[in-house]
Structures are given as structure tokens and as C-alpha cells.
Design an enzyme around this catalytic site. Structure first.
Site, mmCIF file in Angstrom:
data_model
loop_
_atom_site.group_PDB
_atom_site.id
_atom_site.type_symbol
_atom_site.label_atom_id
_atom_site.label_comp_id
_atom_site.label_asym_id
_atom_site.label_seq_id
_atom_site.Cartn_x
_atom_site.Cartn_y
_atom_site.Cartn_z
ATOM 1 N N ALA A 142 3.696 -2.313 4.443
ATOM 2 C CA ALA A 142 3.698 -1.428 5.604
ATOM 3 C C ALA A 142 3.424 -2.310 6.817
ATOM 4 O O ALA A 142 2.630 -3.249 6.726
ATOM 5 C CB ALA A 142 2.604 -0.379 5.458
ATOM 6 N N HIS A 165 -5.084 4.120 9.776
ATOM 7 C CA HIS A 165 -4.656 3.997 8.375
ATOM 8 C C HIS A 165 -4.016 5.280 7.858
ATOM 9 O O HIS A 165 -3.090 5.240 7.051
ATOM 10 C CB HIS A 165 -5.859 3.590 7.514
ATOM 11 C CG HIS A 165 -5.494 3.161 6.126
ATOM 12 N ND1 HIS A 165 -4.531 2.211 5.870
ATOM 13 C CD2 HIS A 165 -5.954 3.554 4.917
ATOM 14 C CE1 HIS A 165 -4.409 2.046 4.562
ATOM 15 N NE2 HIS A 165 -5.264 2.853 3.954
ATOM 16 N N MET A 224 -0.613 -7.206 7.554
ATOM 17 C CA MET A 224 -1.766 -7.979 7.067
ATOM 18 C C MET A 224 -1.555 -8.556 5.670
ATOM 19 O O MET A 224 -2.528 -8.775 4.936
ATOM 20 C CB MET A 224 -3.016 -7.084 7.065
ATOM 21 C CG MET A 224 -3.309 -6.434 8.410
ATOM 22 S SD MET A 224 -4.701 -5.314 8.300
ATOM 23 C CE MET A 224 -4.597 -4.459 9.875
ATOM 24 N N SER A 225 -0.301 -8.773 5.294
ATOM 25 C CA SER A 225 -0.070 -9.235 3.916
ATOM 26 C C SER A 225 1.193 -10.085 3.832
ATOM 27 O O SER A 225 1.689 -10.591 4.839
ATOM 28 C CB SER A 225 0.074 -8.020 2.993
ATOM 29 O OG SER A 225 1.276 -7.331 3.277
ATOM 30 N N TYR A 244 -8.128 -9.813 4.029
ATOM 31 C CA TYR A 244 -9.210 -9.085 4.706
ATOM 32 C C TYR A 244 -10.228 -8.486 3.738
ATOM 33 O O TYR A 244 -11.312 -8.074 4.127
ATOM 34 C CB TYR A 244 -8.653 -7.995 5.641
ATOM 35 C CG TYR A 244 -7.872 -6.886 4.965
ATOM 36 C CD1 TYR A 244 -8.502 -5.915 4.195
ATOM 37 C CD2 TYR A 244 -6.494 -6.806 5.097
ATOM 38 C CE1 TYR A 244 -7.793 -4.906 3.578
ATOM 39 C CE2 TYR A 244 -5.764 -5.798 4.495
ATOM 40 C CZ TYR A 244 -6.416 -4.852 3.731
ATOM 41 O OH TYR A 244 -5.708 -3.870 3.108
ATOM 42 N N GLU A 245 -9.878 -8.440 2.447
ATOM 43 C CA GLU A 245 -10.839 -7.934 1.458
ATOM 44 C C GLU A 245 -11.893 -8.990 1.131
ATOM 45 O O GLU A 245 -12.865 -8.713 0.442
ATOM 46 C CB GLU A 245 -10.111 -7.542 0.171
ATOM 47 C CG GLU A 245 -9.196 -6.347 0.319
ATOM 48 C CD GLU A 245 -8.407 -6.088 -0.951
ATOM 49 O OE1 GLU A 245 -8.960 -5.437 -1.855
ATOM 50 O OE2 GLU A 245 -7.255 -6.545 -1.048
ATOM 51 N N HIS A 299 -5.627 -8.684 -0.618
ATOM 52 C CA HIS A 299 -5.515 -8.995 0.811
ATOM 53 C C HIS A 299 -6.620 -9.961 1.234
ATOM 54 O O HIS A 299 -7.745 -9.890 0.744
ATOM 55 C CB HIS A 299 -5.645 -7.722 1.657
ATOM 56 C CG HIS A 299 -4.586 -6.697 1.392
ATOM 57 N ND1 HIS A 299 -4.745 -5.699 0.456
ATOM 58 C CD2 HIS A 299 -3.362 -6.521 1.932
ATOM 59 C CE1 HIS A 299 -3.654 -4.940 0.449
ATOM 60 N NE2 HIS A 299 -2.799 -5.422 1.316
ATOM 61 N N SER A 348 0.838 -1.205 0.000
ATOM 62 C CA SER A 348 0.000 0.000 0.000
ATOM 63 C C SER A 348 0.868 1.249 0.000
ATOM 64 O O SER A 348 1.741 1.389 0.851
ATOM 65 C CB SER A 348 -0.886 0.058 1.247
ATOM 66 O OG SER A 348 -1.514 -1.166 1.473
ATOM 67 N N HIS A 384 -5.366 1.530 -4.508
ATOM 68 C CA HIS A 384 -4.604 0.472 -5.162
ATOM 69 C C HIS A 384 -4.918 0.554 -6.654
ATOM 70 O O HIS A 384 -6.061 0.344 -7.044
ATOM 71 C CB HIS A 384 -5.004 -0.916 -4.631
ATOM 72 C CG HIS A 384 -4.474 -1.206 -3.268
ATOM 73 N ND1 HIS A 384 -3.488 -2.135 -3.045
ATOM 74 C CD2 HIS A 384 -4.789 -0.682 -2.077
ATOM 75 C CE1 HIS A 384 -3.223 -2.153 -1.755
ATOM 76 N NE2 HIS A 384 -3.994 -1.297 -1.135
ATOM 77 N N ASN A 414 4.203 2.617 12.048
ATOM 78 C CA ASN A 414 3.675 3.005 13.366
ATOM 79 C C ASN A 414 4.254 2.069 14.409
ATOM 80 O O ASN A 414 4.720 0.985 14.074
ATOM 81 C CB ASN A 414 2.139 2.906 13.376
ATOM 82 C CG ASN A 414 1.631 1.524 12.986
ATOM 83 O OD1 ASN A 414 1.758 1.114 11.825
ATOM 84 N ND2 ASN A 414 1.098 0.800 13.934
HETATM 85 N N1 HPA Z 1 -0.846 -3.734 12.489
HETATM 86 C C1 HPA Z 1 -1.168 -4.478 11.407
HETATM 87 N N2 HPA Z 1 -0.922 -4.092 10.163
HETATM 88 C C2 HPA Z 1 -0.302 -2.922 9.978
HETATM 89 C C3 HPA Z 1 0.069 -2.104 11.057
HETATM 90 C C4 HPA Z 1 -0.225 -2.536 12.381
HETATM 91 O O1 HPA Z 1 0.073 -1.854 13.386
HETATM 92 N N3 HPA Z 1 0.665 -1.015 10.522
HETATM 93 C C5 HPA Z 1 0.660 -1.167 9.185
HETATM 94 N N4 HPA Z 1 0.074 -2.325 8.840
#
Ligand code: HPA
Length: 282
Positions: A116, A257, A219-220, A88-89, A86, A33, A64, A243
Site C-alpha cells: 500500500a 491507517h 514503508m516497505s 519500523y517494527e 517492516h 498489508s 498480519h 491515499n
Molecule cells: N505514506 C507512507 N506509507 C504509506 C502511505 C503514505 O501516505 N500510504 C500507505 N502507506
């Protein structure tokens, strides 16, 4: 459970792409992403929106682009996925990983994946780039592995090894290239843990992942890596730490996000520069 795609499906997509792109990439890059800018740097580009590619899944997330871009990066023929699929989609893991088998049938030998991720390791800072050394397939622990079901021996063995998932030589190359590109001060090497998402982790979940030995969470990536290793591709994974996860109940920080995208924007250039300079050495 039956595989949702046959060898002929992957082959049809691969042959169509080879015929229409008229290129023979050796390296495939899956852009995370906000990291799709890499595809814009390709020379002699030819792009195929996912919906125009026979049997290819289509992207649903805003932001995307959803296209496969062929071209040269510093002289090396590459194919870039601008937009990934993903779990989750709502896609099943065979669909999430569909492109990887297509790449393999096209003659691709190495896969680079970027993402990320949230930093779990207390020594990590926002904006760090982590070379993935190993992963924890948490959904795999719970029965969500893309290789569950019929094993197609033409791709790989029933019980593939994962202790060497992230190629040692490619990791060394990435660390070396990152230092050459003045990224040494925010460079890490660590363990990536995948969660299904789309929820960010609770404080208790973050503490568990830290105890598991994970340095970053996202998540990927892991489904694609599992399928890539099954069919013998060499893999390099790079995580951008967007983060720091929250592990204290009195903290006012909240994963979101917007922060993930903002940090991605800040470091995207550095990550792209590392990838651009290392692909020529593969
Ligand atoms: N958790 C899960 N997926 C993520 C995060 C997170 O803190 N940051 C970016 N993708």
C-alpha cells in the site's frame, strides 16, 4: 559490521521448508498489508506459521497473519508471505529481508511484491494500481541498506546494479495483464520511494519526495527488492495507492491507517486477479 545471519542459517531454513512443503516454487509473492488474501486463493495449500519455521523471524503487527503459504496459483507453484517484516517494527534490515535469501536458496526465480502506498503524483487517484518502474531508497541514502556489512559472495556481488531492479518483461506482462483484467482505467507505472516510517510524511517531506521524482511513497518493499536483485531474482512490484499525500497547509486531510486499510479492501480483489493471471505467464 558483521552480517547477522550466515549462509548456513538461510540454508537450514530453505532445506527445512523444501522438505516439509515438498514443493518447488519458482515464484515468491510478498503480500502487503491487507493484501494477504492472495494466499487464500492457492490450491493444494500447505501453510507454515512463521514461529514454526527454523530461524524464521516472527511477525508482530495485528492483522498480519504471519505465515508462509505454498500452493498453486493458476497451475504455477508459488510461495506467499502472508505478513511481512517492516523496519519500523524494530527489525534490522537483514531480518526484514531474511525470507528473500531463503526463497533464492529454495530455487525461486521471480519475486512479486505488493504494498500500500501514498500517491505523490498529482495525476494519481486513490485506488490506482501502480506497477513499480524504479525506486528511491531514502533510508539507503542515510546508511540503512540491507547489504551493508560483510558481502557473502555466494549470494551476489559487493556492488550490485540497481538500474534494472524492476524487470522490464515482468512490467510489460503486468501492464498487459492488468488491461486484460479490466484494470486499465486505474493503472499507473511509476517510481516508489521508501521511507522508514512509522510516521506518515509532513507536508514539507511530501514536497521533497515529489521534487525527487517519486510517484508513490511507502514503508516497505525496497529492502526486499535490493536483496532479491543482489541474489539474481527477477522482481515485479505493485503498489496500491491508498491515499493522496497532503501537500497543502490549508488542507484538512490527514493520512491515516484506517483509510489505507479501507481502500486496500476495496481494491484487493483487482490486485489479486492481476497477480493470479500473470503468474501463469512467468
Ligand atoms: N505514506 C507512507 N506509507 C504509506 C502511505 C503514505 O501516505 N500510504 C500507505 N502507506
Amino acid at each position: 559490521m558483521e552480517a547477522s545471519y550466515s549462509y548456513e542459517d538461510y540454508k537450514e531454513t530453505a532445506d527445512w521448508l523444501l522438505a516439509h512443503a515438498n514443493k518447488q516454487p519458482k515464484v515468491a509473492i510478498i503480500c502487503g498489508s491487507g493484501l494477504g488474501g492472495l494466499a487464500d486463493l492457492l490450491e493444494d495449500k500447505i501453510a507454515f506459521p512463521y514461529q514454526n519455521i527454523p530461524r524464521f523471524p516472527t511477525s508482530t503487527v495485528a492483522g498480519h497473519a504471519g505465515q508462509l503459504v505454498f500452493g498453486k496459483l493458476q497451475g504455477q507453484e508459488c510461495v506467499c508471505m502472508q505478513g511481512r517484516f517492516h523496519f519500523y517494527e524494530g527489525y534490522n534490515l537483514q531480518t526484514v529481508t531474511y525470507p528473500v535469501r531463503v526463497f533464492s536458496l529454495m530455487g525461486v526465480k521471480s519475486l512479486i511484491v505488493t504494498n500500500a502506498a501514498g500517491g505523490l503524483n498529482g495525476n494519481y487517484n486513490v485506488g490506482d494500481i501502480m506497477v513499480i518502474k524504479d525506486h528511491i531508497n531514502l533510508p539507503g541514502f542515510c546508511g540503512q541498506n540491507p547489504l551493508i556489512g560483510h558481502n557473502d559472495d555466494s549470494f551476489g556481488v559487493r556492488f550490485p546494479c540497481m538500474s534494472d531492479a524492476y524487470d522490464r518483461d515482468l512490467r510489460t506482462l503486468a501492464l498487459q495483464t492488468a488491461k486484460e483484467q479490466n484494470c486499465g482505467s486505474f493503472l499507473q507505472e511509476g517510481v516508489y520511494c521508501v521511507v522508514a516510517g512509522p510516521t506518515y510524511e509532513t507536508i514539507a517531506e511530501c514536497k521533497v519526495l515529489q521534487k525527487f521524482g517519486a510517484d508513490a511513497v511507502g514503508m516497505s518493499t525496497v529492502p526486499e527488492v535490493v536483496v532479491a536483485r543482489h541474489c539474481g531474482l527477477r522482481v515485479l512490484g505493485l503498489s496500491l495507492i491508498t491515499n493522496k499525500v497532503v501537500t497543502e497547509y490549508d488542507s484538512n486531510n490527514k493520512a491515516n491507517h484506517e483509510e489505507v486499510l479501507a481502500v486496500t479492501k476495496l481494491r484487493a480483489q483487482d490486485l489479486q486477479r492481476i497477480v493470479r493471471h500473470l503468474v501463469t505467464k512467468i
